[in-house]
Write a protein that holds these residues in place. Structure first.
Motif, PDB file in Angstrom:
ATOM      1  N   SER A  40       0.867  -1.170   0.000  1.00 32.51           N
ATOM      2  CA  SER A  40       0.000   0.000   0.000  1.00 32.51           C
ATOM      3  C   SER A  40       0.901   1.216   0.000  1.00 32.51           C
ATOM      4  N   THR A  41       0.485   2.252  -0.714  1.00 39.35           N
ATOM      5  CA  THR A  41       1.317   3.449  -0.792  1.00 39.35           C
ATOM      6  C   THR A  41       0.471   4.701  -0.576  1.00 39.35           C
ATOM      7  N   ALA A  42       1.152   5.765  -0.206  1.00 37.63           N
ATOM      8  CA  ALA A  42       0.550   7.096  -0.131  1.00 37.63           C
ATOM      9  C   ALA A  42       1.665   8.065  -0.485  1.00 37.63           C
ATOM     10  N   VAL A  43       1.293   9.291  -0.870  1.00 34.88           N
ATOM     11  CA  VAL A  43       2.301  10.267  -1.295  1.00 34.88           C
ATOM     12  C   VAL A  43       1.986  11.617  -0.661  1.00 34.88           C
ATOM     13  N   PHE A  44       3.012  12.243  -0.047  1.00 35.18           N
ATOM     14  CA  PHE A  44       2.788  13.546   0.573  1.00 35.18           C
ATOM     15  C   PHE A  44       3.860  14.554   0.172  1.00 35.18           C
ATOM     16  N   ASP A  45       3.546  15.816   0.425  1.00 35.70           N
ATOM     17  CA  ASP A  45       4.409  16.956   0.116  1.00 35.70           C
ATOM     18  C   ASP A  45       5.296  17.229   1.333  1.00 35.70           C
ATOM     19  N   ASP A  46       6.615  17.311   1.124  1.00 40.41           N
ATOM     20  CA  ASP A  46       7.535  17.502   2.264  1.00 40.41           C
ATOM     21  C   ASP A  46       7.763  18.991   2.600  1.00 40.41           C
ATOM     22  N   THR A  47       7.036  19.864   1.967  1.00 41.92           N
ATOM     23  CA  THR A  47       7.080  21.335   2.149  1.00 41.92           C
ATOM     24  C   THR A  47       8.401  21.941   1.670  1.00 41.92           C
ATOM     25  N   CYS A  48       9.298  21.116   1.138  1.00 42.32           N
ATOM     26  CA  CYS A  48      10.602  21.594   0.682  1.00 42.32           C
ATOM     27  C   CYS A  48      10.771  21.364  -0.816  1.00 42.32           C
TER      28      CYS A  48
END
Lengths: 130, 107
Positions: A110-118
């Motif tokens: 299972s995967t998810a993807v997020f923004d690291d703010t950088c």
């Protein structure tokens, strides 16, 4: 030969250090001034002698172009593994993290993807438990 | 997009027929995945096609397919910051049942 250090290009080392430690939960391994920037690496508290993640300044134009092109299509630059993806997803959402992909089964993981703010997208991956 | 024929001009814009858009199994799979979860990046759509439909077309090919669906009005894109999300819109399918009405079921 072993893999010792991998890296992500960040737009601001201080901001990146705060996000990767306070929000994600990594800890600083080495922080050594090298000219204008620091040699700044992190490890997981679950594996303090493991692979280090270098928060590398993205001041080179090619690094910025690489990040922009990948982000535009939603492509992550690195994968972090977790045991419980749904729990991690909820924990990070509560911390205000922006996800471009909520958890979804993708074959054996299972995967998810997020923004690291950088300027990067990060993929979280966990084995499918069901 | 000229390779995908049967367009017509509508208000100066070339519009892909919904039947042309639906005539391809990859495009149907894209709509299936957007029906499963609306609002996906190109990355997520490509990952779903590979892992769930065994479709390993290039990103460029998937982008073209999404372009055909968008021309037909079946997909819309939304920009949020640096990111682009794809949304399904099944409204154009109403034209099918308007043209060939579906009989009411006897109850």
């Amino acid at each position: 030969m072993r893999i010792g250090v991998t890296s992500v290009f960040v737009d601001d080392q201080a901001k990146a250090e705060a996000f990767y430690t306070d929000v994600l939960g990594f800890q600083v391994k080495d922080k050594v001034p090298v000219g204008e920037y620091d040699w700044l690496t992190l490890v997981s508290p679950a594996d303090v002698d493991g692979i280090q993640l270098l928060l590398e300044p993205d001041q080179h134009p090619a690094a910025k172009a690489y990040k922009t092109a990948l982000s535009a299509e939603g492509i992550p630059v690195i994968v972090f593994t977790v045991d419980d993806l749904d729990a991690e997803y909820r924990r990070l959402l509560d911390r205000g993290v922006f996800f471009t992909q909520a958890p979804a089964p993708m074959g054996p993981v299972s995967t998810a993807v997020f923004d690291d703010t950088c300027g990067n997208l990060i993929q979280l991956m966990a084995p499918v438990t069901e | 997009m000229l390779a995908y024929g049967s367009g017509r001009v509508n208000g100066g814009r070339r519009v892909t027929d919904i039947f042309t858009a639906l005539a391809d199994s990859t495009r149907r799979a894209l709509l299936d995945e957007l029906a499963d979860r609306d609002g996906q990046t190109l990355f997520e759509l490509c990952a779903r096609l590979v892992s769930k439909h065994d479709i390993s077309s290039s990103r460029q090919a998937i982008t073209q397919h999404l372009g055909v669906l968008e021309e037909a009005g079946l997909v819309h894109t939304r920009r949020q910051g640096r990111y682009k999300f794809h949304h399904a819109d099944f409204t154009p399918l109403r034209a099918v049942s308007v043209r060939w009405p579906i009989p009411q079921e006897d109850t």
